[in-house]
Design an enzyme around this catalytic site. Structure first.
Site, PDB file in Angstrom:
ATOM      1  N   HIS A 199       0.650  -1.383  -0.163  1.00  0.00           N
ATOM      2  CA  HIS A 199       0.076   0.209   0.315  1.00  0.00           C
ATOM      3  C   HIS A 199       1.012   0.922   0.220  1.00  0.00           C
ATOM      4  O   HIS A 199       1.494   1.292  -0.497  1.00  0.00           O
ATOM      5  CB  HIS A 199      -0.902   0.045   1.015  1.00  0.00           C
ATOM      6  CG  HIS A 199      -1.827   0.683   1.313  1.00  0.00           C
ATOM      7  ND1 HIS A 199      -2.490   1.728   0.508  1.00  0.00           N
ATOM      8  CD2 HIS A 199      -3.253   0.824   2.121  1.00  0.00           C
ATOM      9  CE1 HIS A 199      -3.663   2.582  -0.011  1.00  0.00           C
ATOM     10  NE2 HIS A 199      -4.191   1.801   1.731  1.00  0.00           N
ATOM     11  N   PHE A 236       3.736  -0.037 -10.323  1.00  0.00           N
ATOM     12  CA  PHE A 236       2.968  -0.162 -11.342  1.00  0.00           C
ATOM     13  C   PHE A 236       1.528  -0.620 -11.427  1.00  0.00           C
ATOM     14  O   PHE A 236       1.585  -1.709 -10.175  1.00  0.00           O
ATOM     15  CB  PHE A 236       3.847  -0.204 -12.536  1.00  0.00           C
ATOM     16  CG  PHE A 236       4.405  -0.186 -13.148  1.00  0.00           C
ATOM     17  CD1 PHE A 236       4.541   0.417 -14.455  1.00  0.00           C
ATOM     18  CD2 PHE A 236       6.295   0.420 -12.412  1.00  0.00           C
ATOM     19  CE1 PHE A 236       5.448   1.400 -15.115  1.00  0.00           C
ATOM     20  CE2 PHE A 236       7.042   1.349 -13.485  1.00  0.00           C
ATOM     21  CZ  PHE A 236       6.559   1.385 -14.257  1.00  0.00           C
ATOM     22  N   HIS A 238      -2.763  -0.906 -11.186  1.00  0.00           N
ATOM     23  CA  HIS A 238      -3.892  -0.245 -10.030  1.00  0.00           C
ATOM     24  C   HIS A 238      -5.000  -1.685  -9.846  1.00  0.00           C
ATOM     25  O   HIS A 238      -5.371  -1.762 -10.548  1.00  0.00           O
ATOM     26  CB  HIS A 238      -4.055   0.936 -10.059  1.00  0.00           C
ATOM     27  CG  HIS A 238      -4.907   1.429  -8.956  1.00  0.00           C
ATOM     28  ND1 HIS A 238      -6.253   1.804  -8.302  1.00  0.00           N
ATOM     29  CD2 HIS A 238      -3.593   2.339  -8.107  1.00  0.00           C
ATOM     30  CE1 HIS A 238      -6.884   2.370  -8.014  1.00  0.00           C
ATOM     31  NE2 HIS A 238      -4.861   2.730  -6.911  1.00  0.00           N
ATOM     32  N   ASP A 289       2.427   5.917  -7.234  1.00  0.00           N
ATOM     33  CA  ASP A 289       4.018   6.468  -5.872  1.00  0.00           C
ATOM     34  C   ASP A 289       5.418   6.224  -7.759  1.00  0.00           C
ATOM     35  O   ASP A 289       6.359   6.480  -6.590  1.00  0.00           O
ATOM     36  CB  ASP A 289       3.640   5.122  -5.590  1.00  0.00           C
ATOM     37  CG  ASP A 289       2.661   4.470  -4.620  1.00  0.00           C
ATOM     38  OD1 ASP A 289       2.696   5.594  -4.244  1.00  0.00           O
ATOM     39  OD2 ASP A 289       1.664   3.764  -4.831  1.00  0.00           O
TER      40      ASP A 289
END
Lengths: 352, 352
Positions: A199, A236, A238, A289
């Site tokens: 996460h 990478f 989601h 991210d």
């Protein structure tokens, strides 16, 4: 086009109603209280987004909070060898014991936790400066003035991380809220969930990935090797988006603009090549991210603060979900599918 | 027969597999690792149930933990005006910073948290006495020897509260675990959820309910009034069970056996009458919390420790779920149904 329906871990299960955030699975868009993430990143400040999340509407002039809170000595007593994430979880739990009478715990936590964190790290009570949360954070961290460009880069990053529907940490916050427990307990749970490498920890690992390559060509060669060895590439894909993360283009632009002034600007080319390879080989796109790691790097933020910054931003979304959950509550309590043995006969200790 | 399918809050939604606990919705039974709750309450010790939960099998002779841990001074620094639940959440968070190298955090927490809690309450480092967790707790709390009957009553209560499938707090623990976060973070979340009045807080409120009546007849009259005013009666009904909670009969028997020696034994008749009225009027049955309140009262346990005792027991189930979740992990991440506005145009601050 990726059409495989994702399963397990409540993937694709609707767990409740919410009017806070639309994480658009079909058009890969993101709306917060109806405002597009592009508009917010273009025009809003993080403080406006905080207000929008907590109050459900944009602030009028004079409505933004401008006060400050003193840092309690007790926070500095948390062991120095703790990780900053362990510190934040503990600090919020302690805040629950110190701020029992606080009428607006969400606003107080969002505005003062950055200073509390940095005070603990530097082992001295820092002042909560006037100015934005982003400016305050950078200037207390580096103990010098930050440029407008640096401040706005962090401000936008805080906006991008502020809210994202029923992700794991937010769902933890809502589940705790659903027992009608207190705000601090719910936020502690959210921080604990965000601490996990699947996460909040992803931006730290994206940084490690990018940073290990000396050139774009080397990155391409090594990423192809890693993929052939089935090594997971962080930053990478989601759970909700299938073709792109709308936040990634925004943070990528900021990374590019900061790269020009950096001595290690080749890292942007490295990251860009990794993005190309991942799309070509796996049809996976960078999530928020991935380029955030570079932005933080060029803001001279140490890696150990990447996930804590995610906390300092997401506090706003968590708080909105806490309020929404308790305003029309139903205890969140699913079932499990039992896969164990049935009717084991009891055997006394001496016969085992 | 109540057949209405319960909805919302993931009611009746299967959120994953588990071989830890069968909370039987059809035959209203409870199995832990395949052993019936009746057998465990009859024959096991809480320590055996802890072993069963953590290891998946009953212990052989010599396998039960008999060591002890010293209480760290830092725990005593948590503000004295904190509630015991806030203390427990903070203490576990602090333990995560103090016990970083602990190879078995679950066993350490389960065996030492009772002493840590009482040390904080009494503001002195208490020794972790040999003997069972139940004996240790009662004797440190009251600073005198407990009878075998008292110790066994608490021991059974700890067994009954130890594990209960995907309840809200356990589901929080699993969701935090699913990000591959650490044990302490997950347990902090569980404690935070249990602190809510719709979850762990129910036994305290059941106590308040029972305690306000001077006789069974008064209780009947007042409960009927409360029902006519649609006031929620705590300690009745359950999200999963529909006609009875199998743990209730067990704890009711213990309450009855302790009543005989009590000066206020009429409270048992009060509780029994409330049970009759609730079944007659609403077809609602007492859950574990209802008679537990009386058992704790007759063990001279202050009301503020009812929910903390639930924590000290449920730590065992949470730990089993943490281990199980991470052994075959899938990130828990549901979706929300968006009910807010779409495409709000951005309005600059000066035009709002």
């Amino acid at each position: 086009m990726i059409t495989t329906k994702k399963r397990g871990g409540l993937a694709n299960v609707v767990a409740g109603d919410s009017n806070i955030c639309l994480c658009g699975a079909t058009d890969e868009s993101l709306l917060i209280r109806g405002y597009s993430i592009e508009d917010l990143a273009q025009s809003a400040t993080f403080e406006e987004v905080v207000f929008l999340l907590l109050a459900g509407r944009l602030p009028k002039r004079g409505e933004l909070f401008e006060g400050s809170y003193e840092v309690d000595e007790l926070f500095l007593k948390v062991p120095q060898n703790a990780s900053p994430m362990d510190f934040l979880r503990t600090a919020v739990s302690l805040a629950g014991t110190l701020w029992a009478d606080e009428p607006n715990p969400a606003l107080r936590l969002i505005t003062s936790l950055p200073t509390i964190l940095l005070s603990w790290m530097k082992q001295k009570k820092l002042p909560l400066k006037r100015g934005s949360i982003a400016k305050n954070f950078l200037e207390l961290l580096h103990e010098k003035e930050a440029t407008a460009k640096q401040i706005r880069a962090l401000d936008i990053s805080l906006i991008l991380y502020s809210e994202h529907e029923f992700n794991a940490s937010t769902f933890v916050v809502r589940t705790i809220a659903s027992t009608m427990s207190d705000y601090y307990s719910a936020i502690c749970g959210g921080i604990g969930a965000l601490a996990g490498p699947l996460h909040g920890g992803a931006n730290e690992r994206a940084y490690d990935l990018i940073h290990q390559f000396k050139s774009a060509d080397e990155a391409e060669k090594k990423i192809l090797e890693m993929l052939s060895q089935k090594i997971r590439i962080m930053g990478f894909g989601h759970r909700v988006y299938t073709t792109k993360d709308p936040r990634s283009d925004i943070i990528k632009n900021i990374a590019q603009s900061l790269a020009s002034a950096a001595s290690d600007s080749y890292l942007f080319e490295v990251a860009n090549r990794i993005e190309e390879v991942m799309w070509h080989e796996k049809m996976l796109f960078p999530n928020l991210d991935f380029y955030s790691a570079l932005v933080y790097h060029w803001l001279d933020i140490p890696k150990s603060l990447f996930t804590p910054l995610f906390v300092l931003s997401r506090l706003s979304g968590w708080s909105a979900h806490f309020i929404e959950q308790q305003s029309n509550n139903k205890l969140i309590r699913p079932l499990s599918n039992y896969t164990g043995p049935k009717h084991q006969p009891w055997i006394p200790l001496e016969e085992r």
